[in-house]
Scaffold this active site. Structure first.
Site, PDB file in Angstrom:
ATOM      1  N   TYR A 164       0.799  -1.233   0.000  1.00 28.29           N
ATOM      2  CA  TYR A 164       0.000   0.000   0.000  1.00 28.29           C
ATOM      3  C   TYR A 164       0.834   1.287   0.000  1.00 28.29           C
ATOM      4  CZ  TYR A 164      -3.546  -3.427   1.294  1.00 28.29           C
ATOM      5  OH  TYR A 164      -4.371  -4.521   1.312  1.00 28.29           O
ATOM      6  N   ASN A 204     -13.257   2.907  -1.001  1.00 32.03           N
ATOM      7  CA  ASN A 204     -12.357   1.782  -0.769  1.00 32.03           C
ATOM      8  C   ASN A 204     -12.830   1.140   0.529  1.00 32.03           C
ATOM      9  OD1 ASN A 204     -10.387  -0.087  -0.345  1.00 32.03           O
ATOM     10  ND2 ASN A 204      -8.656   1.305  -0.633  1.00 32.03           N
ATOM     11  N   HIS A 213     -15.064  -7.735   0.121  1.00 31.44           N
ATOM     12  CA  HIS A 213     -15.142  -9.132  -0.285  1.00 31.44           C
ATOM     13  C   HIS A 213     -16.333  -9.887   0.301  1.00 31.44           C
ATOM     14  CE1 HIS A 213     -11.288  -8.045  -1.845  1.00 31.44           C
ATOM     15  NE2 HIS A 213     -10.796  -7.830  -0.637  1.00 31.44           N
ATOM     16  N   ASP A 262     -25.900  -3.443  -0.219  1.00 34.33           N
ATOM     17  CA  ASP A 262     -27.291  -2.989  -0.184  1.00 34.33           C
ATOM     18  C   ASP A 262     -27.376  -1.479  -0.007  1.00 34.33           C
ATOM     19  OD1 ASP A 262     -28.214  -5.531  -0.574  1.00 34.33           O
ATOM     20  OD2 ASP A 262     -28.935  -5.836   1.476  1.00 34.33           O
ATOM     21  N   HIS A 319      -9.485   0.206  -5.254  1.00 33.18           N
ATOM     22  CA  HIS A 319      -8.483  -0.519  -4.462  1.00 33.18           C
ATOM     23  C   HIS A 319      -7.112  -0.016  -4.853  1.00 33.18           C
ATOM     24  CE1 HIS A 319     -11.604  -3.133  -3.075  1.00 33.18           C
ATOM     25  NE2 HIS A 319     -12.006  -3.245  -4.319  1.00 33.18           N
ATOM     26  N   SER A 345      -4.295  -1.749  -4.285  1.00 34.21           N
ATOM     27  CA  SER A 345      -3.554  -2.898  -4.816  1.00 34.21           C
ATOM     28  C   SER A 345      -4.340  -3.566  -5.944  1.00 34.21           C
ATOM     29  CB  SER A 345      -3.291  -3.904  -3.695  1.00 34.21           C
ATOM     30  OG  SER A 345      -4.512  -4.445  -3.227  1.00 34.21           O
ATOM     31  N   ARG A 350      -9.502 -12.254  -2.278  1.00 29.08           N
ATOM     32  CA  ARG A 350      -9.600 -10.852  -2.706  1.00 29.08           C
ATOM     33  C   ARG A 350     -10.097 -10.716  -4.144  1.00 29.08           C
ATOM     34  NH1 ARG A 350      -6.776  -8.201   1.487  1.00 29.08           N
ATOM     35  NH2 ARG A 350      -5.093  -9.494   2.304  1.00 29.08           N
TER      36      ARG A 350
END
Ligand code: DQA
Length: 140
Positions: free
Chosen positions: A22, A73, A79, A86, A99, A101, A110
């Site tokens: 990151y 993010n 996941h 919702d 994201h 990465s 992921r």
């Protein structure tokens, strides 16, 4: 226009956790760069980070009628959080999933996002620039 950059669980540790994945900049430093980009284009941006799933749902609900777009993010909630999915499906404000990465080059868990289907689009793998590219998508 006014945008919300919403960061989820563990993103507050950016710059301190898994720096090889990151990067070494803190979320605060990244947010200042995003702010300079958005304000340089004549728009406004707010930033919220929460480690709590329900709080992220609340912020998505509150974004309706307030923001022109949300950059989300959700961290690991991406996941498996049907609640966040919702919430996104419940509002008309467009949400772009982000994201830092390339999640598809990482662990198998992921590879699946339960959010993408209800998002306007998804940008991933460009580090902090994933946020900038997502915001750019609202401006083109
Ligand atoms: C992340 C990817 C997720 O899989 C992970 O749980 C995160 C960060 C990213 O920005 O690359 O916390 O969303």
């Amino acid at each position: 226009m006014k945008f919300l950059v919403l960061n989820g669980v563990n993103l507050n540790l950016t710059g301190r956790r898994e720096k090889d994945v990151y990067g070494g900049e803190t979320l605060e430093e990244i947010n200042r760069e995003i702010e300079a980009f958005v304000e340089g284009k004549g728009h406004r941006v707010d930033f919220i980070q929460s480690n709590f799933e329900g709080e992220l749902c609340t912020q998505i609900q509150r974004a309706e009628g307030v923001y022109d777009g949300v950059v989300l993010n959700a961290g690991a909630f991406t996941h498996y959080s049907y609640a966040i999915r919702d919430a996104i499906a419940s509002v008309s404000v467009p949400v772009v999933e982000v994201h830092m990465s390339n999640v598809h080059a990482r662990e198998e868990f992921r590879h699946k996002s339960v959010l993408t289907e209800v998002c306007k689009g998804e940008i991933l793998g460009f580090g902090k620039n994933s946020y900038i590219l997502a915001l750019e998508s609202f401006l083109i």
